[in-house]
Write a protein that holds these residues in place. Sequence first.
Motif, PDB file in Angstrom:
ATOM      1  N   ILE A 237      12.808  53.881 -16.316  1.00  0.00           N
ATOM      2  CA  ILE A 237      13.298  55.395 -16.216  1.00  0.00           C
ATOM      3  C   ILE A 237      14.044  56.057 -15.052  1.00  0.00           C
TER       4      ILE A 237
ATOM      5  N   ASP B 195      14.746  50.937  -4.199  1.00  0.00           N
ATOM      6  CA  ASP B 195      13.387  50.520  -4.231  1.00  0.00           C
ATOM      7  C   ASP B 195      13.130  49.490  -3.350  1.00  0.00           C
TER       8      ASP B 195
ATOM      9  N   ARG C  66      13.387  43.988  -8.975  1.00  0.00           N
ATOM     10  CA  ARG C  66      13.967  45.272  -9.727  1.00  0.00           C
ATOM     11  C   ARG C  66      15.004  45.787  -9.442  1.00  0.00           C
TER      12      ARG C  66
ATOM     13  N   ALA D 192      13.477  58.361  -9.072  1.00  0.00           N
ATOM     14  CA  ALA D 192      12.176  57.919 -10.241  1.00  0.00           C
ATOM     15  C   ALA D 192      11.437  57.219  -9.991  1.00  0.00           C
TER      16      ALA D 192
ATOM     17  N   GLY E 236       7.830  57.670  -9.191  1.00  0.00           N
ATOM     18  CA  GLY E 236       6.455  58.366  -9.572  1.00  0.00           C
ATOM     19  C   GLY E 236       5.777  58.533  -8.171  1.00  0.00           C
ATOM     20  N   ASN E 237       6.185  58.150  -6.584  1.00  0.00           N
ATOM     21  CA  ASN E 237       5.864  58.390  -5.463  1.00  0.00           C
ATOM     22  C   ASN E 237       6.153  59.369  -4.633  1.00  0.00           C
TER      23      ASN E 237
ATOM     24  N   VAL F 103      13.208  63.238 -11.239  1.00  0.00           N
ATOM     25  CA  VAL F 103      12.935  62.957 -12.292  1.00  0.00           C
ATOM     26  C   VAL F 103      11.503  61.830 -12.780  1.00  0.00           C
TER      27      VAL F 103
ATOM     28  N   THR G 106      13.246  67.450 -13.977  1.00  0.00           N
ATOM     29  CA  THR G 106      13.749  67.147 -15.663  1.00  0.00           C
ATOM     30  C   THR G 106      12.286  66.895 -16.388  1.00  0.00           C
TER      31      THR G 106
ATOM     32  N   ASN H  50      11.354  65.337 -20.117  1.00  0.00           N
ATOM     33  CA  ASN H  50      11.732  64.814 -21.678  1.00  0.00           C
ATOM     34  C   ASN H  50      13.454  65.011 -21.581  1.00  0.00           C
TER      35      ASN H  50
HETATM   36  N1  LIG Z   1      11.262  62.899 -16.594  1.00  0.00           N
HETATM   37  C1  LIG Z   1      10.501  62.525 -17.690  1.00  0.00           C
HETATM   38  O1  LIG Z   1      10.669  63.531 -18.972  1.00  0.00           O
HETATM   39  C2  LIG Z   1       9.916  61.600 -17.771  1.00  0.00           C
HETATM   40  C3  LIG Z   1       9.286  60.704 -19.005  1.00  0.00           C
HETATM   41  C4  LIG Z   1       8.665  59.349 -18.375  1.00  0.00           C
HETATM   42  C5  LIG Z   1       8.921  59.097 -17.370  1.00  0.00           C
HETATM   43  N2  LIG Z   1       9.177  60.092 -16.563  1.00  0.00           N
HETATM   44  C6  LIG Z   1       8.538  59.609 -15.039  1.00  0.00           C
HETATM   45  O2  LIG Z   1       9.293  58.376 -14.108  1.00  0.00           O
HETATM   46  C7  LIG Z   1       8.709  57.921 -13.475  1.00  0.00           C
HETATM   47  C8  LIG Z   1       9.208  56.748 -12.927  1.00  0.00           C
HETATM   48  O3  LIG Z   1       9.163  55.950 -14.374  1.00  0.00           O
HETATM   49  P1  LIG Z   1       9.220  54.208 -14.484  1.00  0.00           P
HETATM   50  O4  LIG Z   1       8.615  53.820 -15.772  1.00  0.00           O
HETATM   51  O5  LIG Z   1      10.117  53.586 -13.994  1.00  0.00           O
HETATM   52  O6  LIG Z   1       8.537  54.057 -13.188  1.00  0.00           O
HETATM   53  P2  LIG Z   1       8.237  52.655 -12.665  1.00  0.00           P
HETATM   54  O7  LIG Z   1       6.960  52.276 -12.030  1.00  0.00           O
HETATM   55  O8  LIG Z   1       8.316  51.530 -13.764  1.00  0.00           O
HETATM   56  O9  LIG Z   1       9.127  52.276 -11.347  1.00  0.00           O
HETATM   57  C9  LIG Z   1       9.150  53.145 -10.829  1.00  0.00           C
HETATM   58  C10 LIG Z   1       9.442  52.253  -9.471  1.00  0.00           C
HETATM   59  O10 LIG Z   1       9.815  53.431  -7.984  1.00  0.00           O
HETATM   60  C11 LIG Z   1       9.736  51.715  -7.609  1.00  0.00           C
HETATM   61  N3  LIG Z   1       9.169  52.216  -6.415  1.00  0.00           N
HETATM   62  C12 LIG Z   1       8.122  53.065  -5.907  1.00  0.00           C
HETATM   63  N4  LIG Z   1       7.573  53.631  -4.770  1.00  0.00           N
HETATM   64  C13 LIG Z   1       8.733  53.585  -4.454  1.00  0.00           C
HETATM   65  C14 LIG Z   1       9.546  54.047  -2.748  1.00  0.00           C
HETATM   66  N5  LIG Z   1       8.471  54.529  -2.220  1.00  0.00           N
HETATM   67  N6  LIG Z   1      10.523  54.017  -2.807  1.00  0.00           N
HETATM   68  C15 LIG Z   1      11.407  53.604  -3.518  1.00  0.00           C
HETATM   69  N7  LIG Z   1      11.287  52.565  -4.350  1.00  0.00           N
HETATM   70  C16 LIG Z   1       9.231  53.107  -4.971  1.00  0.00           C
HETATM   71  C17 LIG Z   1       8.365  50.999  -7.928  1.00  0.00           C
HETATM   72  O11 LIG Z   1       8.660  49.839  -7.114  1.00  0.00           O
HETATM   73  C18 LIG Z   1       9.568  50.940  -9.234  1.00  0.00           C
HETATM   74  O12 LIG Z   1      10.609  49.918  -9.326  1.00  0.00           O
HETATM   75  C19 LIG Z   1       7.196  57.872 -13.099  1.00  0.00           C
HETATM   76  O13 LIG Z   1       6.680  59.773 -12.774  1.00  0.00           O
HETATM   77  C20 LIG Z   1       7.168  58.913 -14.385  1.00  0.00           C
HETATM   78  O14 LIG Z   1       5.813  59.340 -15.295  1.00  0.00           O
HETATM   79  C21 LIG Z   1       9.478  61.022 -16.214  1.00  0.00           C
END
Ligand SMILES: NC(=O)c1ccc[n+]([C@@H]2O[C@H](COP(=O)([O-])OP(=O)(O)OC[C@H]3O[C@@H](n4cnc5c(N)ncnc54)[C@H](O)[C@@H]3O)[C@@H](O)[C@H]2O)c1
Length: 339
Positions: A172, A191, A196, A234, A236-237, A257, A281, A283
């Motif tokens: 994402i 990150d 990555r 982006a 999710g943390n 995001v 944001t 979808n």
């Molecule tokens: N806005 C939307 O509609 C939408 C749609 C799909 C997914 N999402 C959300 O987006 C987020 C990311 O999704 P993804 O599939 O890329 O997830 P993912 O887990 O594959 O990627 C997250 C990345 O964040 C990094 N990370 C984690 N903690 C961190 C920190 N403290 N500092 C820096 N980097 C850190 C991880 O190493 C990883 O590379 C999730 O929360 C997911 O639910 C949002």
Amino acid sequence: MKTIVLDEPGRFSLTDTAAPNTAPDGHALVKVHRVGICGTDLHAFRGKQPFFTYPRILGHELGVEVVEIGANDLGIKPGDSCAVEPYLNCGACIACRRGRTNCCVKMQVLGVHTDGGMRETIAVPVSKLHKSVTMSQEQLALVETLSIGCHAVARAGMDSDETVLVIGAGPIGLTVVQFALLEGVRVLVMDVNEQRLAFCRKAFGVETLRADQEPLERLKELTNGDLPTTVFDATGNPKSMEQAIYYVAHGGRLVFVGFVQDNLTFRDQDVHAREMTVLRTRNATSADFRRVMSLIESGEIDTSSWVTHRASVESMIAEFPTWLDPASGTIKAVVAFAD
Ligand SMILES: NC(=O)c1ccc[n+]([C@@H]2O[C@H](COP(=O)([O-])OP(=O)(O)OC[C@H]3O[C@@H](n4cnc5c(N)ncnc54)[C@H](O)[C@@H]3O)[C@@H](O)[C@H]2O)c1
Ligand SMILES: [Zn+2]
Ligand SMILES: [Zn+2]
């Protein structure tokens, strides 16, 4: 027809289900060619998606071929290749009436809230089909993911002279990087995962920094003390999301995001002092889908590095758990349901 069902967390089965032979009103019957796998699917498999119910047929990132379709004003006919916009919105709520279909009050995402595309044939609303003459089925299956970044970047409304930070280089975050670059801004990516970040440097040529190595000092160095004017999180943390406010320049904006189930806590003064704009944001819209597709069709978006893993219907069940392992280097896995 072959159908993969997620029976319960951790257990898929490949079963034979009855193929639909007609589509309900306003729907088309489509043959599924490619299904992209994303974080939502991985969370559902792990049992970490709180609103999820089982059994469920996953699959919301779809490349399909139209089999049966009624008269329509989109010019779509049997044999056409399409991406499917999986956000099934009600059309009547306050958000839908204002064109904000991506955050419908009654949002049902295909393959998340309702059964999705991990089967040979599925009925989908005609209005959610987006046709392409030139894109491959694999590219069509990437449109939904890319539309998330497209929507997030459009929502930010950045100026081209900005320095932008994207935190989280998962699939994402990478879509956000992709669309931020198209705005002509300078992009920094942060990150904790070096693998990555290396992918980011190679695929997008962006500057990277580590979230676990004095990021605030590093960001000041990289921006002449100013800090980035737009920050996307982006990850999710929740800890990263709370910390992100400190990386935003005064007068800047923060775009969440990623999303979490937790409460987030901020010291209001830190947000107030910056007169920070905070955006969420969710979808994407049909317009985002069309923009993503036209950018792929014109070659402005190169999809060649996005798909890192491929599987067949037969091999997916065995391979799926390996995609959960960060060491696998999975950015996007795609399952082929038909040639
Ligand atoms: N806005 C939307 O509609 C939408 C749609 C799909 C997914 N999402 C959300 O987006 C987020 C990311 O999704 P993804 O599939 O890329 O997830 P993912 O887990 O594959 O990627 C997250 C990345 O964040 C990094 N990370 C984690 N903690 C961190 C920190 N403290 N500092 C820096 N980097 C850190 C991880 O190493 C990883 O590379 C999730 O929360 C997911 O639910 C949002
Ligand atoms: Zn997805
Ligand atoms: Zn609605």
